[in-house]
Write a protein that holds these residues in place. Structure first.
Motif, PDB file in Angstrom:
ATOM      1  N   GLU A 131      20.836 -33.182  20.940  1.00  0.00           N
ATOM      2  CA  GLU A 131      21.075 -32.382  22.151  1.00  0.00           C
ATOM      3  C   GLU A 131      22.436 -32.728  22.764  1.00  0.00           C
ATOM      4  O   GLU A 131      23.165 -31.836  23.197  1.00  0.00           O
ATOM      5  N   GLN A 132      22.795 -34.005  22.783  1.00  0.00           N
ATOM      6  CA  GLN A 132      24.107 -34.410  23.292  1.00  0.00           C
ATOM      7  C   GLN A 132      25.228 -33.796  22.448  1.00  0.00           C
ATOM      8  O   GLN A 132      26.225 -33.303  22.987  1.00  0.00           O
ATOM      9  N   ARG A 192      25.055 -31.076  20.555  1.00  0.00           N
ATOM     10  CA  ARG A 192      25.096 -29.622  20.783  1.00  0.00           C
ATOM     11  C   ARG A 192      25.854 -29.283  22.062  1.00  0.00           C
ATOM     12  O   ARG A 192      26.689 -28.373  22.086  1.00  0.00           O
ATOM     13  N   GLU A 193      25.570 -30.003  23.139  1.00  0.00           N
ATOM     14  CA  GLU A 193      26.254 -29.746  24.413  1.00  0.00           C
ATOM     15  C   GLU A 193      27.747 -30.017  24.299  1.00  0.00           C
ATOM     16  O   GLU A 193      28.566 -29.260  24.795  1.00  0.00           O
ATOM     17  N   TYR A 229      25.007 -27.144  14.172  1.00  0.00           N
ATOM     18  CA  TYR A 229      24.718 -27.410  15.587  1.00  0.00           C
ATOM     19  C   TYR A 229      25.149 -26.253  16.479  1.00  0.00           C
ATOM     20  O   TYR A 229      24.455 -25.932  17.431  1.00  0.00           O
ATOM     21  N   ARG A 239      16.541 -36.621  18.399  1.00  0.00           N
ATOM     22  CA  ARG A 239      16.488 -35.404  19.217  1.00  0.00           C
ATOM     23  C   ARG A 239      17.429 -35.505  20.409  1.00  0.00           C
ATOM     24  O   ARG A 239      18.131 -34.550  20.746  1.00  0.00           O
ATOM     25  N   THR A 240      17.459 -36.668  21.046  1.00  0.00           N
ATOM     26  CA  THR A 240      18.352 -36.889  22.188  1.00  0.00           C
ATOM     27  C   THR A 240      19.810 -36.780  21.754  1.00  0.00           C
ATOM     28  O   THR A 240      20.620 -36.109  22.399  1.00  0.00           O
TER      29      THR A 240
END
Length: 190
Positions: A78-79, A81-82, A185, A74-75
């Motif tokens: 998120e990285q 995606r950003e 993503y 999950r972490t």
């Protein structure tokens, strides 16, 4: 302008330039080492189908990780995606396909074509595949988790290349995987 400033201002241009630069680098290294890269491409319908089919296990592994609920995944997601949001925000149509194609071509020419090919001439194939996969994992190091994931993908691509003897198969598999994953993503970016 520093590389950091260029990356912050024009991340898509930097991504295209970096991935694109891997292609001539691979050909220069191959020429220096006496590796005939173009001879390792067999342009057949079977190779194209094998490349598409070779994408499925990688997507399956990513899907299993997404369903696992692991905090490390999950972490990382998120990285990613950003990062992708910064790279592709306001990008022209076709940018994702261009970056995916350049990444698949450049990274596979360099990793499987040059590094694995050279190592296989000096070591047992298992070691050549493993060492190339470790370098591939290190080149994608965002976290320990992603290093492990990228290394597993590198082992898989190394085995596929060894079994087929065709760079086209792994280039297509890598590029198609990247294109699909980037699109997924980006679709999930809020």
């Amino acid at each position: 302008m520093t590389l950091r400033e260029a990356t912050a201002r024009h991340p898509l241009r930097v991504a295209i330039a970096f991935q694109g630069a891997l292609i001539p680098l691979a050909f220069l290294l191959a020429a220096w080492l006496g590796i005939p890269l173009l001879a390792q491409f067999q342009w057949t319908a079977g190779a194209v189908l094998a490349g598409v089919a070779a994408t499925l296990p990688m997507l399956g592994l990513l899907g299993l990780l997404a369903l696992s609920g692991l905090r490390a995944y999950r972490t990382l997601a998120e990285q990613v995606r950003e990062f992708l949001k910064r790279v592709f925000q306001g990008a022209p149509v076709g940018s994702v396909a261009l970056v995916a194609l350049l990444a698949g071509l450049g990274e596979e020419l360099l990793m499987r074509g040059v590094l694995q090919g050279w190592l296989a001439g000096h070591l047992p194939i298992e070691w050549a595949i493993l060492l190339t996969a470790l370098v591939f994992g290190l080149a994608h190091f965002l976290s320990g988790f992603y290093f492990l994931f990228a290394t597993l993908i590198g082992i898989y691509l190394g085995v596929v290349y060894h079994l087929t003897g065709n760079l086209l198969v792994v280039v297509l598999a890598h590029a198609l995987y990247d294109w699909i994953v980037i699109r997924i993503y980006l679709r999930n970016v809020t």
